[in-house]
Scaffold this active site. Sequence first.
Site, mmCIF file in Angstrom:
data_model
loop_
_atom_site.group_PDB
_atom_site.id
_atom_site.type_symbol
_atom_site.label_atom_id
_atom_site.label_comp_id
_atom_site.label_asym_id
_atom_site.label_seq_id
_atom_site.Cartn_x
_atom_site.Cartn_y
_atom_site.Cartn_z
ATOM 1 N N HIS A 1 0.841 -1.196 0.000
ATOM 2 C CA HIS A 1 0.000 0.000 0.000
ATOM 3 C C HIS A 1 0.877 1.247 0.000
ATOM 4 O O HIS A 1 0.390 2.372 0.112
ATOM 5 C CB HIS A 1 -0.900 -0.034 1.243
ATOM 6 C CG HIS A 1 -2.039 0.916 1.216
ATOM 7 N ND1 HIS A 1 -2.159 1.954 2.114
ATOM 8 C CD2 HIS A 1 -3.123 1.011 0.406
ATOM 9 C CE1 HIS A 1 -3.263 2.636 1.872
ATOM 10 N NE2 HIS A 1 -3.869 2.086 0.848
ATOM 11 N N LYS B 1 3.143 4.316 -1.214
ATOM 12 C CA LYS B 1 3.188 5.246 -2.339
ATOM 13 C C LYS B 1 4.531 5.954 -2.264
ATOM 14 O O LYS B 1 4.702 6.900 -1.491
ATOM 15 C CB LYS B 1 2.048 6.268 -2.291
ATOM 16 C CG LYS B 1 0.662 5.684 -2.576
ATOM 17 C CD LYS B 1 -0.020 5.211 -1.351
ATOM 18 C CE LYS B 1 -1.465 4.761 -1.651
ATOM 19 N NZ LYS B 1 -2.125 4.224 -0.459
ATOM 20 N N ASP C 1 16.317 10.279 -8.825
ATOM 21 C CA ASP C 1 17.765 10.476 -8.703
ATOM 22 C C ASP C 1 18.258 10.325 -7.270
ATOM 23 O O ASP C 1 19.347 10.814 -6.925
ATOM 24 C CB ASP C 1 18.179 11.852 -9.250
ATOM 25 C CG ASP C 1 18.016 11.940 -10.763
ATOM 26 O OD1 ASP C 1 18.042 10.875 -11.429
ATOM 27 O OD2 ASP C 1 17.867 13.055 -11.285
ATOM 28 N N HIS D 1 -9.606 10.792 1.691
ATOM 29 C CA HIS D 1 -8.528 9.798 1.643
ATOM 30 C C HIS D 1 -7.284 10.230 2.411
ATOM 31 O O HIS D 1 -6.226 9.611 2.295
ATOM 32 C CB HIS D 1 -8.161 9.514 0.177
ATOM 33 C CG HIS D 1 -7.515 8.193 -0.046
ATOM 34 N ND1 HIS D 1 -6.168 8.042 -0.292
ATOM 35 C CD2 HIS D 1 -8.040 6.941 -0.056
ATOM 36 C CE1 HIS D 1 -5.885 6.766 -0.465
ATOM 37 N NE2 HIS D 1 -7.004 6.073 -0.317
ATOM 38 N N LYS E 1 -4.475 10.859 5.354
ATOM 39 C CA LYS E 1 -3.919 10.002 6.402
ATOM 40 C C LYS E 1 -2.855 10.817 7.146
ATOM 41 O O LYS E 1 -1.668 10.747 6.817
ATOM 42 C CB LYS E 1 -3.298 8.738 5.793
ATOM 43 C CG LYS E 1 -4.242 8.005 4.830
ATOM 44 C CD LYS E 1 -3.497 6.983 4.003
ATOM 45 C CE LYS E 1 -4.238 6.600 2.747
ATOM 46 N NZ LYS E 1 -5.623 6.196 2.924
ATOM 47 N N ASP F 1 0.176 17.412 19.784
ATOM 48 C CA ASP F 1 0.732 18.496 20.605
ATOM 49 C C ASP F 1 1.350 19.619 19.781
ATOM 50 O O ASP F 1 2.227 20.348 20.269
ATOM 51 C CB ASP F 1 1.780 17.950 21.585
ATOM 52 C CG ASP F 1 1.152 17.165 22.725
ATOM 53 O OD1 ASP F 1 -0.087 17.077 22.773
ATOM 54 O OD2 ASP F 1 1.904 16.620 23.553
#
Length: 431
Positions: free
Chosen positions: A172, A174, A179, A349, A351, A356
Amino acid sequence: MKRSHDRNAENSRRLKMAASLLVSGTAGVFIARNFFETDKKIQHAIHTSYAVGDDSFCRTMSHLLGPPLLDGNTVETLENGCQIFPAMLEAIASAQRTITFENFVFAEGEVSRRFARALAERARAGVKVHFLQDAMGCNCLHGAEMEMMKRAGVEVEIYRYMKLTRFNQRTHRKILVVDGRVGFTGGVGISDDWDGDADKPTRWRDTHYRLEGPAVAQLQQAFMDNWMETRTVVLHGDDYFPHLPPVGGTTCQVFKSSAGDGGENARLMVLLSIAAARRSIRIGNAYFIPDDLIIRTLVAARRRGVEVEIVVPGPLIDEKLARMVSVSHWGPLLRAGVRIYEYGPALYHCKYMVVDGCWSSVGSTNLDNRSLRLNAEANLNVQDTAFAEEHERLFAKDRAASREITLKAWRRRPMREKVWGLIGSVLRTQM
């Protein structure tokens, strides 16, 4: 003749029995390896004498999660496809030596064609391009885009393709690294559904991140982890791991988590971050199905005075059952004073978690068992007040576009949703 016939009949019976046992055994292994948890996981509450802003917390995260927190980075937050895709494609077009790209959603359409053309163009120009695509997240494994890349010289690998004993374990992650110097990670899928500015109910609201500095090498290593498993080739040297001098003032850590390492890195990070919170926790998460220990840890944070707010998808969601299972577990959180909001204008979507006002974790990890225990994931942790403040503002914007769910409203939700939430909880380990 009769004895020979009897022996043949007996041998045939034994062969059929052996075949039946083999099929049953194979099915049993498939089910056991894919749909039941076999690894032990943390079950006891974590208590900390330090806060997320303390040096003790940073040292703990550095040693427990593996790669250390590194100074000298810059992180740019990208919102929605209108910002994310141009930045990624620009970086790909600038590649001179290498591109490494690990991805989950790759769906046939204009966006995937743009990426396929960009990667193919760089491969034809002599850049070493390596593309690792999850089998379950792609609806065009044998489509024109894949064939275009392969013909151009892109090394294309499909993760967990036709591996029955690991069918349920996906990448999952991404990850895009150009370079060895510029990296991207976050939640975006390579699909038309992410295009634009989340200005339609059918488009995804999401965040992605552009990273420069020493922590890019950690992102590259996370790619190498699955590439070596899939391609069985080691990519090394300055083309992939160049010297990375400091380029900014942000302290970062990229860590990876997968079923292969026990799957506890992501879950441990979440538990420690919540346990070390002293003032506030802000969570935006696409699939919020926390296990019992995470719920207890959030409740404990509220009891010691921490303000906890969570934004999750509303009725606009691609997994209706997952939403009902999520909602079914909100009771203890709402009773403890956790404030939960359902996002309204588009598919949600994001995440991210901010604690704090100084510690943030962003990346590919959902707060569900699939991300925390089964999938290969990668997250970027950032110890930086300015980055946290930016995400506090981002959270406030998401919250303003959401509807708060009170305890009273939760109790009055339709009976159908309550029933399906309870039924779906049986499959909670797969969500």
